[in-house]
Design an enzyme around this catalytic site. Sequence first.
Site, mmCIF file in Angstrom:
data_model
loop_
_atom_site.group_PDB
_atom_site.id
_atom_site.type_symbol
_atom_site.label_atom_id
_atom_site.label_comp_id
_atom_site.label_asym_id
_atom_site.label_seq_id
_atom_site.Cartn_x
_atom_site.Cartn_y
_atom_site.Cartn_z
ATOM 1 N N TYR A 192 0.921 -1.243 -0.016
ATOM 2 C CA TYR A 192 -0.148 0.242 0.039
ATOM 3 C C TYR A 192 1.035 1.184 -0.038
ATOM 4 O O TYR A 192 0.230 2.182 0.237
ATOM 5 C CB TYR A 192 -1.158 0.065 1.278
ATOM 6 C CG TYR A 192 -2.095 -1.051 1.180
ATOM 7 C CD1 TYR A 192 -2.824 -1.341 0.078
ATOM 8 C CD2 TYR A 192 -1.607 -2.110 2.162
ATOM 9 C CE1 TYR A 192 -3.786 -2.363 0.137
ATOM 10 C CE2 TYR A 192 -2.485 -3.294 1.915
ATOM 11 C CZ TYR A 192 -3.507 -3.429 0.994
ATOM 12 O OH TYR A 192 -4.482 -4.499 1.010
ATOM 13 N N LYS A 193 2.124 1.021 -0.039
ATOM 14 C CA LYS A 193 2.969 2.262 -0.259
ATOM 15 C C LYS A 193 3.290 2.913 -1.587
ATOM 16 O O LYS A 193 2.567 2.353 -2.753
ATOM 17 C CB LYS A 193 4.348 2.066 0.666
ATOM 18 C CG LYS A 193 3.842 1.368 2.114
ATOM 19 C CD LYS A 193 2.947 2.395 2.857
ATOM 20 C CE LYS A 193 2.343 1.397 3.845
ATOM 21 N NZ LYS A 193 2.781 1.443 5.295
#
Length: 397
Positions: free
Chosen positions: A190-191
């Site tokens: 999710y980065k």
Amino acid sequence: MQEIFTGNFTQQDPIPEEGIQAALNIMRSGRLHRYNVAEGEAGEVALLEQEFAAQVGAKYCLAVASGGYAMATALRALEVKPGQKVLTNAFTLAPVPGAIASVGAVPVFVGVTEELVIDLDDLVSKADAADILMLSHMRGHMCDMDALMDICDAHNIRVIEDCAHTMGAKWRETFSGRHGVMGCYSTQTYKHINSGEGGLLVSDDEVLMARATILSGSYMLYERHLAAPAAEVFERVKYDTPNVSGRMDHLRAAILRPQLRDLDTQCQRWNERYQVVEAGLEGTPGLMIALRSSDETYVGSSIQFLLLDWEEDRIQSVISRCQRRGVELKWFGGAEPVAFTSRYDSWRYAPSAQMPKTDRVLKGIVDMRIPLTFSLEDCALIARIIRAEVGAVYQGS
Ligand SMILES: *Cc1c(COP(=O)(O)O)cnc(C)c1O
């Protein structure tokens, strides 16, 4: 007819074809471990470290198993001892106080402003409590880094930056992660670059990085690194530094390297999407978007807005009404930690005095991911839905 959004808030871009090919090559070679290299081969992990160091302008870089591991390693490299206090943001996510607790240290929470950055007045008032600050650039919001570093330098506080949401972001001309003594990044899905799990640690301090490298599980193979301090520095620390294995492997590094080369483009794509959502929400009665400094070059991979001083049930109502129309919002004000969101006072291992100003802000923070798989039209539609639902609840309909 009411518009409905049907996109998926957790769907990422695919791994670039070049990364898939590189990963296949690694699997065919069987050499997945970072120190398992053929004669004359540098290895994907060492190359990734070298490239990331060059990209952010750091002397040294170490790739590790996760962002949380990078933070804990930074604390260990700084020789934080059990019971020692470490300052950190009240507005952050669980891995940050978690990294502090993992070395037996005690988080001391510093408040958040309406701009969603660390409250520098609160930092000054707590500056004598600790000599380390784990600064989380939560959701990509960077405070005035010049002012923060002045405060920390004046109080001999060493700063570790948590850049999980700011890979590629800058304060003035300096990349996030390069103001403090160590910078930590996550390459979790999710980065900003995606290897499933993974982390990067950067610094210009040779002793800290020699310690971090040995901590990560380099055994005595540190000379195979390309972005590590000289062997002579390792000689000074190698007998005193324990091995707490948390290395990165070639497979993950192989899929990260092409993503790193695309990072600037991806950051621009995030900002295009962010700006469409932001423009669509601007001027919505009762809703406030955090003001950003012109010195900040942010990466808009998520957006936050404040429903400041709204009653809880009205905020809940906005969230469920948006959910019904396909728009997934997260609320930081809930008393119970839910999914990724949590509040500083949820952590019973880190008791804290209540901070009324911070509580007021946290209670109003609504958060939304902006995946790159959304089109600009998707972003405009999402903003229309939020605007309509906030408006409807605001007017009490
Ligand atoms: C994701 C995240 C981390 C840690 O990353 P992991 O790689 O999941 O350990 C640290 N800080 C913040 C604010 C994060 O969101």
